[in-house]
Design an enzyme around this catalytic site. Structure first.
Site, PDB file in Angstrom:
ATOM      1  N   MET A 159      38.047  35.262  41.292  1.00 54.96           N
ATOM      2  CA  MET A 159      38.971  35.556  40.195  1.00 54.96           C
ATOM      3  C   MET A 159      40.160  34.585  40.189  1.00 54.96           C
ATOM      4  O   MET A 159      41.296  34.981  39.882  1.00 54.96           O
ATOM      5  CB  MET A 159      39.477  37.008  40.283  1.00 54.96           C
ATOM      6  CG  MET A 159      38.359  38.019  40.161  1.00 54.96           C
ATOM      7  SD  MET A 159      38.870  39.703  40.477  1.00 54.96           S
ATOM      8  CE  MET A 159      38.879  39.743  42.267  1.00 54.96           C
ATOM      9  N   ASP A 201      29.243  47.192  33.825  1.00 63.30           N
ATOM     10  CA  ASP A 201      30.405  46.449  33.343  1.00 63.30           C
ATOM     11  C   ASP A 201      30.104  45.003  33.006  1.00 63.30           C
ATOM     12  O   ASP A 201      28.945  44.594  32.930  1.00 63.30           O
ATOM     13  CB  ASP A 201      31.611  46.612  34.274  1.00 63.30           C
ATOM     14  CG  ASP A 201      31.277  46.359  35.720  1.00 63.30           C
ATOM     15  OD1 ASP A 201      31.884  46.994  36.586  1.00 63.30           O
ATOM     16  OD2 ASP A 201      30.379  45.530  35.968  1.00 63.30           O
ATOM     17  N   LYS A 226      35.443  44.852  30.626  1.00 59.93           N
ATOM     18  CA  LYS A 226      36.573  44.329  29.861  1.00 59.93           C
ATOM     19  C   LYS A 226      36.039  43.692  28.593  1.00 59.93           C
ATOM     20  O   LYS A 226      35.035  42.990  28.625  1.00 59.93           O
ATOM     21  CB  LYS A 226      37.261  43.221  30.663  1.00 59.93           C
ATOM     22  CG  LYS A 226      38.321  43.690  31.589  1.00 59.93           C
ATOM     23  CD  LYS A 226      39.006  42.468  32.163  1.00 59.93           C
ATOM     24  CE  LYS A 226      39.916  42.856  33.307  1.00 59.93           C
ATOM     25  NZ  LYS A 226      40.502  41.691  33.957  1.00 59.93           N
TER      26      LYS A 226
HETATM   27  C1  LIG Z   1      35.764  41.481  40.012  1.00 60.79           C
HETATM   28  S1  LIG Z   1      35.143  40.243  41.092  1.00 60.79           S
HETATM   29  C2  LIG Z   1      33.650  41.019  41.585  1.00 60.79           C
HETATM   30  C3  LIG Z   1      32.967  40.352  42.746  1.00 60.79           C
HETATM   31  C4  LIG Z   1      31.603  40.921  43.048  1.00 60.79           C
HETATM   32  N1  LIG Z   1      31.685  42.298  43.490  1.00 60.79           N
HETATM   33  C5  LIG Z   1      30.846  40.098  44.079  1.00 60.79           C
HETATM   34  O1  LIG Z   1      30.471  40.622  45.140  1.00 60.79           O
HETATM   35  O2  LIG Z   1      30.569  38.930  43.764  1.00 60.79           O
HETATM   36  C6  LIG Z   1      34.610  39.041  39.918  1.00 60.79           C
HETATM   37  C7  LIG Z   1      34.666  37.622  40.457  1.00 60.79           C
HETATM   38  O3  LIG Z   1      33.508  37.324  41.228  1.00 60.79           O
HETATM   39  C8  LIG Z   1      33.175  35.968  41.096  1.00 60.79           C
HETATM   40  N2  LIG Z   1      31.834  35.853  40.506  1.00 60.79           N
HETATM   41  C9  LIG Z   1      31.050  36.882  40.107  1.00 60.79           C
HETATM   42  N3  LIG Z   1      29.866  36.437  39.655  1.00 60.79           N
HETATM   43  C10 LIG Z   1      29.894  35.092  39.754  1.00 60.79           C
HETATM   44  C11 LIG Z   1      28.976  34.056  39.443  1.00 60.79           C
HETATM   45  N4  LIG Z   1      27.779  34.310  38.926  1.00 60.79           N
HETATM   46  N5  LIG Z   1      29.351  32.770  39.674  1.00 60.79           N
HETATM   47  C12 LIG Z   1      30.571  32.479  40.199  1.00 60.79           C
HETATM   48  N6  LIG Z   1      31.463  33.433  40.526  1.00 60.79           N
HETATM   49  C13 LIG Z   1      31.147  34.705  40.307  1.00 60.79           C
HETATM   50  C14 LIG Z   1      34.237  35.331  40.184  1.00 60.79           C
HETATM   51  O4  LIG Z   1      35.284  34.838  40.994  1.00 60.79           O
HETATM   52  C15 LIG Z   1      34.675  36.544  39.389  1.00 60.79           C
HETATM   53  O5  LIG Z   1      35.956  36.347  38.824  1.00 60.79           O
END
Ligand SMILES: C[S@@+](CC[C@H](N)C(=O)[O-])C[C@H]1O[C@@H](n2cnc3c(N)ncnc32)[C@H](O)[C@@H]1O
Length: 252
Positions: A172, A38, A60
């Site tokens: 998020m 994804d 998305k």
């Molecule tokens: C659908 S959630 C998935 C989280 C993921 N499973 C995790 O363990 O990080 C997606 C959110 O994770 C955070 N996120 C994911 N990758 C990131 C990154 N490289 N830097 C900052 N925030 C991140 C953001 O808040 C984003 O909106």
């Protein structure tokens, strides 16, 4: 002749850069026959996909889900039922805010064998980018991790976030940072409490901004990009280190 038995690996890809994929995740990915991935998976991962694998992008696009959760579950089950080694590659850790739960239940219901390979969550990658420990001894003894979509609701209750010595981590929710800061102050938090926004952790445009609730509520902590961002609030965040500003970067 015995038919091949399929298997699904739910693999945590880590926060963005492929260097953060685990050794086990990389091994399983190199043997995959079906890959379902994804939006949080950066383009560099595609170089790791075996050339002859079936590849499905299910993230998305333009704010819309290109594939429903039911369709994703069906892809996984169908791949395994065709006897394939299926990898479901998910951003961060597959168990955190990722719909991994639905996929686990679908695989179980279909009697498909599967494993979960953990990944580096953005919760920790973001703190690492900001060079601080979110449970710094004496400043924080718990983490409160929550889905920032809830902040959009008018009746969101900020008081449970004010736990003594907690570091609050919001995923998020980077577009809601002003509302979060104002809501916390309204619920009784110190306006001087530190807050950090980490964007694109581990990626080339990684950026860390550190502020206080009062300044963030006044609008000084605005996301710089459309990439993923994570927010940290609490006393331990005082030890977070902001990215150098443009001028300081040029001078370095
Ligand atoms: C659908 S959630 C998935 C989280 C993921 N499973 C995790 O363990 O990080 C997606 C959110 O994770 C955070 N996120 C994911 N990758 C990131 C990154 N490289 N830097 C900052 N925030 C991140 C953001 O808040 C984003 O909106």
């Amino acid at each position: 002749m015995t038919s091949k038995i399929g298997f699904v690996s739910l693999v945590g890809a880590g926060p963005g850069h492929p260097d953060y994929l685990t050794v086990k995740g990389a091994r399983v990915l190199s043997q995959a026959e079906v890959i379902v991935y994804d939006a949080l998976i950066s383009d560099e991962f595609r170089a790791l996909f075996p050339a002859n694998s079936e590849i499905y992008f299910v993230g998305k696009r333009c704010g819309r889900h290109s594939t429903s959760q039911e369709e994703i579950c069906a892809l996984l089950v169908n791949g395994a039922q065709r006897g394939k080694r299926v990898v479901r590659l998910k951003g961060g850790d597959p168990g955190l805010f990722s719909r991994g739960g639905e996929e686990i239940l679908a695989l179980r219901a279909a009697g498909v064998s599967f494993e979960i390979i953990p990944g580096v969550s953005s919760v920790f990658a973001g703190a690492a980018a900001a060079l601080f420990s979110p449970t710094h001894r004496g400043l924080s003894n718990r983490l409160l991790v929550f889905d920032g979509h809830a902040l959009r609701h008018d009746d969101f209750d900020f008081r449970p976030l004010l736990a003594h010595q907690a570091t609050t981590v919001v995923l998020m929710g980077s577009r809601q940072v002003e509302r979060l800061a104002a809501g916390l102050i309204g619920a009784g938090a110190s306006p001087e409490l530190p807050i950090a926004l980490v964007e694109n952790a581990t990626l080339v445009d990684e950026h860390v901004a550190v502020s206080t609730l009062a300044r963030a509520a006044a609008g000084d902590l605005v996301p710089r990009s459309d990439g993923p961002g994570i927010i940290y609030v609490g006393a331990a965040v005082a030890l977070a280190q902001a990215s150098p500003s443009g001028a300081a970067k040029a001078a370095a």
